[in-house]
Structure formats: C-alpha cells, structure tokens
Design an enzyme around this catalytic site. Structure first.
Site, PDB file in Angstrom:
ATOM      1  N   LYS A 182      80.866  -6.251  78.660  1.00 42.34           N
ATOM      2  CA  LYS A 182      80.629  -5.620  80.046  1.00 42.34           C
ATOM      3  C   LYS A 182      79.064  -5.166  79.805  1.00 42.34           C
ATOM      4  O   LYS A 182      78.656  -4.476  79.148  1.00 42.34           O
ATOM      5  CB  LYS A 182      81.450  -4.259  80.295  1.00 42.34           C
ATOM      6  CG  LYS A 182      81.182  -3.663  81.684  1.00 42.34           C
ATOM      7  CD  LYS A 182      81.741  -2.167  81.703  1.00 42.34           C
ATOM      8  CE  LYS A 182      80.401  -1.342  81.495  1.00 42.34           C
ATOM      9  NZ  LYS A 182      79.119  -1.532  82.192  1.00 42.34           N
ATOM     10  N   GLU A 257      77.638   2.732  67.850  1.00 49.48           N
ATOM     11  CA  GLU A 257      76.254   2.837  67.638  1.00 49.48           C
ATOM     12  C   GLU A 257      75.927   3.729  68.709  1.00 49.48           C
ATOM     13  O   GLU A 257      75.748   3.347  69.696  1.00 49.48           O
ATOM     14  CB  GLU A 257      75.480   1.586  67.715  1.00 49.48           C
ATOM     15  CG  GLU A 257      74.076   1.864  66.972  1.00 49.48           C
ATOM     16  CD  GLU A 257      72.784   2.074  67.979  1.00 49.48           C
ATOM     17  OE1 GLU A 257      72.416   3.146  67.927  1.00 49.48           O
ATOM     18  OE2 GLU A 257      72.575   0.817  68.404  1.00 49.48           O
ATOM     19  N   CYS A 290      66.965   3.787  70.664  1.00 45.88           N
ATOM     20  CA  CYS A 290      67.813   4.610  69.800  1.00 45.88           C
ATOM     21  C   CYS A 290      67.228   5.093  68.401  1.00 45.88           C
ATOM     22  O   CYS A 290      67.150   6.270  67.983  1.00 45.88           O
ATOM     23  CB  CYS A 290      69.007   4.211  69.978  1.00 45.88           C
ATOM     24  SG  CYS A 290      69.384   2.686  69.254  1.00 45.88           S
ATOM     25  N   GLU A 387      68.113  13.999  72.421  1.00 42.23           N
ATOM     26  CA  GLU A 387      67.692  12.754  72.676  1.00 42.23           C
ATOM     27  C   GLU A 387      66.904  12.605  74.049  1.00 42.23           C
ATOM     28  O   GLU A 387      67.978  12.665  75.008  1.00 42.23           O
ATOM     29  CB  GLU A 387      68.806  11.530  72.478  1.00 42.23           C
ATOM     30  CG  GLU A 387      68.059  10.107  72.277  1.00 42.23           C
ATOM     31  CD  GLU A 387      69.183   9.139  72.227  1.00 42.23           C
ATOM     32  OE1 GLU A 387      68.783   8.267  71.430  1.00 42.23           O
ATOM     33  OE2 GLU A 387      70.356   9.207  72.931  1.00 42.23           O
TER      34      GLU A 387
END
Length: 488
Positions: A182, A257, A290, A387
């Site tokens: 996806k 992750e 990230c 974040e």
C-alpha cells in the site's frame, strides 16, 4: 494530464490504478493527488475498498506457491533483473518521486535510486547464501530452515516512498513471500511506477500487488485481512497501535518502524567541523526523516563555538524548488503537514523558546518552512518530547556524561542516536547506555543492509535488515534428526 488510467508527471507516463495479479484495475472512488512543489494536479488515484484488498490478497495467495518453489536462486535471477530495471529507469523514478513528495532531485539521483536497486539486489544475494550453522545436540542434529511465510502486507510512508518501499519489497520477495503493497496516499506515484517496472522485469503476476488508498479504509482492510501472514509498517506510533489491534485478531506477526526524536550529542573533544556539518545535514528532506538527530545536545564548554558555526552552516542551506540544482531543502509534503509543523514551532515560541535561526514559514510560501533551530527549550516541553517531522531542531547544553545520557534517554522514543567524540572509550560507554536501535559515532545515516534496523520504546517493534529480515519474513523451522536413525 490524467486519462483515468495513466497520468504524465514531468514527461513520465505513470499508471494510476491498482496493480493486481499483473493487471491494472480500478476500484474505489478517485481522489486527486497534488504536487507539494507547485500544487499541480499529478493525477487521480483510486481509494481501494475491502473488495479491492480481497482481490489483491487472493492474487498474492495464488502466486505464492510457485514463487516460493523457485527457491532463492530462481527468485534471485528475477530480482536481479528487477534491480537492474530500477537503475535503467532511475531518471523516470526520480522525476516522479520529486514531483510526488518534494524530495530533492539531485539527492535522489545521487543516492535514492541506487539505494532502491541495492535494496532488491542485496537481499536477493543474501537469500542465495543464507544458512544457519548446524546445531549438534546430545541426541539429535538440528538444522535450521528459512521457509517463506506466505503473503506479506507492506505499508509504506510518504517521506521516502521509493527507498522505503524497496526496503520492504526487496527482502519480502527474496524470502519467498508474495506481497501486497500500500503506497502512501499523499505520494503514491513512484511506487505505482515501480510496480510497472517490476512487471516488465519479469516478476510473475500476483507476486507484487499494489493497492492504493487511504489508511483508514484501504490500510485497515489490509492489516485486518485473515489471509495476510506478515505486516511490515513504517509510520506513526498512533497508526501502529491501530494496526496492532487489528492484527491481533488474526495473530499476524508485525514489524514496526515508527517515529523518532533522536539525540545528536557533541562532546568538547569532537571534531567540531565534522559535527557542525553533520548537524546541518539533519535538515535533509525538509526534516522529514525519522532518523534525524533533531535534539542537539552540546557540551557547554563548546556551546558558543558550535552554535556560531551551526548558524553559519544553516544560513548557507538553499530553500527552494527541489527540481533545481543546488537546492538543499524542498517543501513539506502536504498543506496539512505544513500546518502541523508550523503549529509545533508556534507553540514552542509562545512557551519561551528562542529561534537561533528560522522559526517561521519561508517567504517562498506554499509548504516551505525555514530551517529552524530553537534554543531555550525545557526537557519536558512538547517541542523536545514530540516528533515534529519537519526542518526543526532544538539545542540544549550539558556539562557531564551522566547528564547527557539522561537527556538523550529522556523521551518515549528510541530509534537512533548520533554521537561525536574523540574518545573511543567514552563513545563505547555512552553508546551502551543510550536507548536506541542504531547509534552512529562520528558519522550519520550509515545504513548497511547487513545490519539490524529498528527502534526501541515507541520507535518500533522488531528488527529488519540482514538476516533479521529473513527471521521476520520467513517461518524459521528447526529440523531435528536423531543420530543413527537412518539405515541408508
């Protein structure tokens, strides 16, 4: 312009529909995808529904036995052609990826497509040689097999769809899985083109399927599907929680992750020039990485020198059109994400943070945001703890080794850490105490595919890379044979 089935992006013809069992098919309402670079309409993508997902998973299930039966050598020959085809179409993939997600074209040409091809080639080669040493027990001899597990669902994020897509596709296919991918709804086209490249390279129908759509609908149907045997996801912790709950009903193994809030530690015995240059590199991909060391932790004895040098290095970064040579920082992916990043900075400034550089949207308008470094931040503040995923760093100082370890570990994340010091013993001590899946010492963003990769705490579940990828995508089987049990 889009013709309903294909669209043209910077001169490259790209398929728009799902790829299922080797055929392009529709299914689901269309939604428009716009480029973060200029807001132009790139094409219309179908929002796949449960029926589309059912069809893709069924195609993968049908293709799996023959793909698995090819063995590592047979699969490897096809994957070698696939990897070469990625290199052959590198220019097209870069053109599409830049328009799709705003990545800097020069960086993608220099690193991105080569790494994407390597993601496929490396795991194909590793599968050919993969073996575990025999285990001799007191009664029986044990041998370890890596049997393909079945159908793998691979959910790819929008910040680096081509590189992170192949990071999942390469090992899953090399392990013998058939896959359903996806792509990210905000940046779907480079992976859609990759599916066409795979087909042209000879990947059998149904081995690689692509279903487009938004996470709440297409993604939800995929991760809850009872015929999916593995789920690999890169994205946010909140989405991972929802996936984990859906997968739990089928006891589907997961690899996550997730986000990062990584420390970037500079001791006073470090190579200051190298540390500053590397700190400025944390703005790559407009900070949408990230792994980036977004929390600068600098020893107080060199803080002034480091700060002055970093301010100068940051001022030289070029914010602009990612298609133009010399640009360092492109736009953020989407207006919605731009507002999120801007909101973090606005709240931090309102709480007393001070901008060393930046601190506001770029004069270019659109979704560009100035590279920003904030000082005067508290460890408990939102800007330090959460974040941001944009070109925003914070800078704090420390006095002692114990203090910086406490600061480094003082968030809920544990994806990566970067450490600069000239003292080897200190580097080993600090690396051992930092909670992170990867610690870089006097370097950054070194990703050897043979090494394990993943995060701790909220930053992930499990490890991929090297043999760890095969531990995940395979059913690891032990065969124990009693000694002297065969007469011939």
């Amino acid at each position: 312009m889009s013709d309903g089935r294909r669209t043209t992006i910077d001169g490259v013809s790209v398929p728009c529909d799902h790829l299922i069992d080797g055929e392009r098919v529709g299914g689901g309402e269309l939604y428009a995808v716009r480029s973060p670079v200029d807001g132009s309409h790139l094409g219309d993508i179908p929002d796949g529904n449960a029926a589309v997902v059912d069809s893709a998973v069924a195609a993968a299930r049908r293709a799996f036995p023959e793909w698995a039966a090819l063995g590592p050598d047979g699969r490897g020959d096809i994957l070698d052609r696939f990897a070469q085809a990625i290199l052959d179409r590198a220019q097209d993939l870069v053109m599409v990826d830049t328009a799709d997600n705003g990545s800097v074209r020069a960086a993608m040409l220099h690193v991105g497509t080569g790494r994407s091809a390597h993601n496929v080639k490396f795991f194909a080669d590793l599968a050919r040689t993969l073996e575990h040493p025999p285990i001799e027990g007191p009664v029986a001899d044990n041998s370890v097999r890596y049997d393909p597990s079945g159908v793998a669902a691979l959910i790819v994020p929008w910040n680096a769809p081509l590189m992170l897509g192949t990071w999942k596709i390469g090992p899953a296919l090399a392990a013998g899985c058939a896959v359903v991918v996806k792509p990210p709804e905000w940046a779907p086209f480079s992976l859609s083109l990759l599916g066409e490249i795979a087909t042209e390279a000879g990947l059998p129908p149904g081995v690689l399927n692509i279903v487009h759509g938004v996470g709440e609908r297409t993604g939800a149907a995929l991760v809850s599907h009872p015929d999916v045997d593995r789920i690999s996801f890169t994205g946010s912790p909140d989405t991972a929680r929802a996936i984990a709950m859906a997968a739990a009903r089928n006891l589907t193994p997961l690899s996550f992750e997730l986000g990062g809030k990584s420390p970037f530690i500079v001791f006073d015995d470090a190579d200051l020039e190298l540390a500053v240059r590397t700190a400025a590199a944390q703005f790559m991909n407009a900070g949408q990485v990230c792994l980036a060391g977004t929390r600068l932790l600098v020893q107080d004895t060199i803080a002034d020198r480091f700060t002055d040098a970093l301010r100068d290095a940051t001022s030289k970064l070029v914010v602009g059109d990612p298609r133009v040579e010399g640009t360092n920082i492109g736009p953020l992916i989407h207006p919605e994400h731009f507002e999120r990043v801007a909101g973090f900075v606005e709240r931090a400034l309102a709480s007393g943070a001070k901008p060393l550089v930046g601190g506001k949207p770029s004069a270019l308008g659109g979704s560009w945001f100035e590279p920003t470094i904030l000082t005067g931040v508290e460890q408990s503040s939102e800007i330090v703890q959460q974040e941001v995923f944009g070109p925003v760093l914070t800078l704090q100082t420390f006095s002692t080794e114990d203090e910086v370890i406490e600061l480094a570990n003082g968030t809920e994340y544990g994806l990566a850490a970067t450490l600069f010091t000239g003292d080897e013993a200190r580097a080993e001590r600090v690396a051992a105490q930092i909670v992170a899946g990867t610690v870089w010492i006097n370097c950054f963003y070194v990703r050897d595919l043979a090494a394990p990769f993943g995060g701790s705490r909220r930053s992930g579940v499990g490890r991929e890379g090297g043999i760890w990828s095969f531990d995940f995508f395979c059913d690891v089987k032990n065969v124990a044979v009693r000694r002297s049990s065969f007469t011939s």
